[in-house]
Write a protein that holds these residues in place. Structure first.
Motif: not given
Length: 315
Positions: A218-227
């Motif tokens: 299926g589908t997974v949403l990811y967010s980037k880990v901040p600097e």
């Protein structure tokens, strides 16, 4: 010199040109000009050294998931594959090549928005793409989209390592940059002689998130880990080894992969093994670095005749 901002390089060269023009008019060499020119000659020489150290993506050796028998590939029906502790990072840290024009910039660590867990690290340079998870490192030297051309991933299956006690199952996969996505192509198991099928997609969204798409999972949403919040350790969470931490790839963790969590254990430690930092005034695409190297080469060519000019002008 190559590390100086472009505006500073341009200002210095303009100043030298103006001083030389004035000296020709007045037939008098300013007393400080030889010292300034010597300094410029010195940094011009150091600039050529830094340019010589530039590396393109293909200059860096292929990286692989740890495996037995000195990392020989391929190996089948043996165990011992997978990272024993904190996964390796920073494979492409020395790469100075700009990203390919069709490559979506998805460099960095990515967190599953549903579980709030960091699942993967992505490194990119040129057309090279590396995906690292808790168990494996899949290195694609060039995203050609052609399976079996030697430029794709030649490694081991992450799911088999995680679910079958480190079982080494060889895989050959190609990547391709398409419509702001990195698509992975694998041989079709139902038609090995037919065209490859799209196995996984990672697509950069306008808001900076990333969507992972799998035909079965299926589908997974990811967010980037901040600097500044990148992980620097791997910790066992839950189970009988709860709280055990590994800070480097050589430290073996006793817990299974399902209980391992990428974390930032303190704010004073850098990311795991020098994690990639894609931040910068170029938006992480390396374009300003390329322009800086290009201008540095031009400025060196300009500086050398300028330095020689005072000594061939009659005063």
């Amino acid at each position: 010199w190559s590390l100086l901002p472009l505006s500073t390089q341009q200002t210095v060269i303009t100043m030298v040109v103006q001083l030389l023009a004035a000296s020709q008019t007045n037939h008098k060499l300013p007393s400080f000009l030889p010292l300034l020119l010597s300094f410029l000659l010195l940094i011009a020489g150091s600039s050529s050294g830094s340019t010589a150290n530039a590396k393109e993506a293909m200059d860096i050796p292929r990286a692989n998931t740890p495996s037995p028998n000195d990392g020989a590939w391929p190996q089948s029906n043996v165990t011992g594959c997978g990272f024993p502790g904190l996964p390796r990072a920073g494979v492409l840290d020395e790469c100075t090549e700009a990203l390919g024009p069709s490559a979506p910039d998805i460099r960095g660590y990515w967190k599953n928005t549903a579980t709030d867990e960091i699942d993967e690290l992505i490194e990119m340079c040129g057309t090279r793409w590396i995906d690292t998870s808790k168990s494996v490192l899949h290195d694609f030297p060039s995203c050609t989209g052609v399976v079996g051309d030697g430029l794709g991933c030649q490694d081991y299956s992450g799911p088999d390592i995680m679910s079958k006690n480190g079982l080494c199952t060889p895989i050959v996969v190609a990547c391709k940059f398409e419509e702001n996505c990195v698509n992975l192509y694998a041989p079709n198991p139902t038609a090995p002689q037919g065209p490859p099928f799209k196995a996984v997609s990672r697509c950069l969204q306008p808001n900076g998130t990333m969507v992972w798409i799998h035909p079965v999972a299926g589908t997974v949403l990811y967010s980037k880990v901040p600097e500044g919040e990148e992980p620097n350790c791997m910790e066992c969470v839950g189970g009988q080894h709860d709280g055990v931490v590994g800070y480097d790839p050589a430290t073996e963790l006793p817990c299974p992969y399902q209980e391992r969590r990428w974390k930032r254990c303190n704010n004073d430690t850098e990311g795991s093994e020098g994690s990639n930092d894609s931040s910068g005034d170029d938006g992480g695409d390396g374009s300003s670095d390329a322009r800086r190297h290009s201008f540095s080469a031009f400025s060196r060519m300009l500086l050398l005749p300028l330095i020689a000019l005072p000594f061939i002008v009659s005063y």
